[in-house]
Write a protein that holds these residues in place. Sequence first.
Motif, short mmCIF file in Angstrom:
data_model
loop_
_atom_site.label_atom_id
_atom_site.label_comp_id
_atom_site.label_asym_id
_atom_site.label_seq_id
_atom_site.Cartn_x
_atom_site.Cartn_y
_atom_site.Cartn_z
N LEU A 12 0.86 -1.10 -0.01
CA LEU A 12 0.06 0.02 0.01
C LEU A 12 0.94 1.21 -0.01
O LEU A 12 0.59 2.20 -0.76
CB LEU A 12 -0.97 -0.12 1.25
N ALA A 13 2.10 1.08 0.83
CA ALA A 13 2.85 2.41 0.93
C ALA A 13 3.55 2.73 -0.42
O ALA A 13 3.46 3.75 -0.90
CB ALA A 13 3.98 2.10 1.81
N GLY A 14 3.93 1.52 -1.12
CA GLY A 14 4.75 1.61 -2.48
C GLY A 14 3.83 2.32 -3.64
O GLY A 14 3.96 3.10 -4.30
N ASP A 15 2.51 1.76 -3.56
CA ASP A 15 1.38 2.31 -4.37
C ASP A 15 1.14 3.79 -4.16
O ASP A 15 1.20 4.27 -5.23
CB ASP A 15 0.07 1.32 -4.51
N LEU A 22 6.01 10.53 -5.56
CA LEU A 22 7.39 10.77 -5.14
C LEU A 22 8.40 9.87 -5.31
O LEU A 22 9.59 10.01 -4.96
CB LEU A 22 7.06 10.60 -3.34
N THR A 23 7.92 8.70 -5.90
CA THR A 23 9.12 7.73 -6.26
C THR A 23 9.03 7.26 -7.75
O THR A 23 9.68 6.65 -8.20
CB THR A 23 8.87 6.28 -5.72
N ARG A 24 8.41 8.24 -8.46
CA ARG A 24 8.16 8.08 -10.19
C ARG A 24 9.96 8.46 -10.27
O ARG A 24 10.36 9.24 -10.12
CB ARG A 24 7.27 8.75 -10.64
N PRO A 25 10.12 7.59 -11.41
CA PRO A 25 11.46 7.96 -12.05
C PRO A 25 11.89 9.38 -12.41
O PRO A 25 12.87 9.74 -12.22
CB PRO A 25 11.77 6.94 -13.03
N ASP A 26 10.92 10.01 -12.78
CA ASP A 26 11.06 11.19 -13.56
C ASP A 26 11.26 12.25 -12.46
O ASP A 26 12.01 13.34 -12.73
CB ASP A 26 10.07 11.69 -14.58
N ARG A 27 11.03 11.95 -11.35
CA ARG A 27 11.49 12.91 -10.21
C ARG A 27 12.88 12.79 -9.82
O ARG A 27 13.41 13.78 -9.04
CB ARG A 27 10.57 12.57 -8.82
N GLY A 28 13.54 12.07 -10.33
CA GLY A 28 15.15 11.88 -10.09
C GLY A 28 15.85 12.18 -11.03
O GLY A 28 17.22 11.37 -11.37
N ALA A 29 15.73 13.25 -11.89
CA ALA A 29 16.44 13.62 -13.15
C ALA A 29 17.97 14.12 -12.82
O ALA A 29 18.77 13.82 -13.74
CB ALA A 29 15.76 14.59 -14.01
N ARG A 30 17.99 14.57 -11.70
CA ARG A 30 19.46 14.87 -11.24
C ARG A 30 20.39 13.66 -10.73
O ARG A 30 21.59 13.83 -10.65
CB ARG A 30 19.19 15.74 -10.20
N ARG A 31 19.80 12.45 -10.75
CA ARG A 31 20.40 11.39 -10.02
C ARG A 31 21.03 10.50 -11.24
O ARG A 31 20.51 10.49 -12.33
CB ARG A 31 19.43 10.53 -9.12
N ARG A 319 8.24 -8.05 -5.97
CA ARG A 319 7.00 -8.54 -6.15
C ARG A 319 6.07 -8.14 -5.02
O ARG A 319 6.50 -7.77 -4.04
CB ARG A 319 7.07 -9.99 -6.05
N THR A 320 4.81 -8.18 -5.17
CA THR A 320 3.71 -7.62 -4.14
C THR A 320 3.47 -8.85 -3.37
O THR A 320 3.97 -10.03 -3.73
CB THR A 320 2.38 -7.18 -4.97
N ARG A 321 2.68 -8.74 -2.39
CA ARG A 321 2.41 -9.72 -1.60
C ARG A 321 1.56 -11.04 -2.30
O ARG A 321 1.60 -12.20 -2.03
CB ARG A 321 1.66 -9.54 -0.40
N VAL A 330 9.35 -1.57 -7.59
CA VAL A 330 10.57 -1.27 -8.09
C VAL A 330 11.31 0.13 -7.99
O VAL A 330 12.13 0.57 -7.69
CB VAL A 330 10.94 -1.83 -9.84
N ALA A 331 10.15 1.05 -8.31
CA ALA A 331 10.26 2.39 -8.15
C ALA A 331 10.74 2.72 -6.83
O ALA A 331 11.54 3.82 -6.57
CB ALA A 331 9.37 3.36 -8.73
N LEU A 332 10.04 2.45 -5.85
CA LEU A 332 10.45 2.53 -4.49
C LEU A 332 11.93 2.01 -4.29
O LEU A 332 12.68 2.63 -3.49
CB LEU A 332 9.27 1.91 -3.41
N ARG A 333 12.22 0.78 -4.77
CA ARG A 333 13.52 0.37 -4.45
C ARG A 333 14.71 1.27 -5.08
O ARG A 333 15.61 1.40 -4.39
CB ARG A 333 13.50 -1.06 -4.86
N LEU A 334 14.21 1.93 -6.22
CA LEU A 334 15.31 2.80 -6.82
C LEU A 334 15.22 4.14 -6.09
O LEU A 334 16.17 5.01 -6.63
CB LEU A 334 15.06 2.84 -8.24
N SER A 335 14.46 4.51 -5.54
CA SER A 335 14.47 5.94 -4.80
C SER A 335 15.21 6.27 -3.68
O SER A 335 15.29 5.21 -2.86
CB SER A 335 12.83 6.24 -4.78
#
Length: 341
Positions: A12-15, A22-31, A319-321, A330-335
């Motif tokens: 639920l937190a990831g979704d 907040l965890t979408r890849p395009d939020r991290g353009a500087r990284r 994977r989800t539960r 995956v987006a959370l894992r990379l953020s």
Amino acid sequence: MLKLLRPTVRDLAGDLLYAIGLTRPDRGARRLNVVTFHRVLPQAQLREYPLAAIAVSVEEFTWFADYFSRHFTVDTFANAARRWEAGERPERPFLAITFDDGQRDNALHAVPVLERFGLRGSFYVPVKALDDNETLWHDRLGYAAATLLRTDRPAASRALDRLGAPELADDVATVQELVERAKRLTPEQRDAFVDETERAAGGNSRPAWDGMMTWEQLRAMVARGHEVGSHSMTHQLLPQLDDAALAYEVAESRRVLEARLGSKVETFCYPNGDADARVVRAVREAGYARALSTRWGPNEPGTSPFDISRCDIQASTSRTRKGVLSESRVALRLSPLQPRP
């Protein structure tokens, strides 16, 4: 009860974090993002491989490659880092897909998937193991321990006791714990322990399908735009070595790679991510421009080029539960919001 609720809360937190951006890849353009894989195996081989934490199936890797191709600007590590350091900031942030250990399955299974999506990867190889088609020590120990757990549990228990490793309910977790404990030994102690465990298991139990990439495969990959970098000569843990052995692992591996590949080798990957100031100095003096650690997380501007962090990618943590591979996971894992291991 709390343990049962944890996967639901995590999903639920990831979704939610993904939905509000907040965890979408395009939020991290500087990284600069770098992800790590080791083994990419068909299902039948995946079931035989004893170190599940560093392996994904071909189908799982295809899912990841598709996700990366849609959300990131994927390039080799050398190219992505060079462009990022020069100030380039594409709308889809940079991501490099790296592979450690030079295993045959990388050429047979990972490269075709990458090229299907128009991607190029960076492959870090232990040079001497390529020449000898030699099983790396952690795989030798993994195969031997898994064999003993199946065929001779008293012998397996003795091997575990030697390193103070527990025999867990899950044999896969037991093998992984034994390998982790072996990393604490000196190189000489570790080699002797692996030899002894392998003898107890009846010798090298590597399956016929397993092995290292060939120089012909590596040269073909470089010709098609992939990067090949050094993962040392023999995959020793570098801070444990004396100066002469360290120079051999770092400088000689670059010399041999450039001679055998006919191309420049710019980047190094520390075996097991282990590096101290002396190791970093040796890598820099050997002429590398950058080096990869296993320090977790995306890289912010100003990160040392010799301490680039990475995110290891595992199907189990993506994977989800319900067992479904999840873009939000995956987006959370990379953020930067992902809790660090």
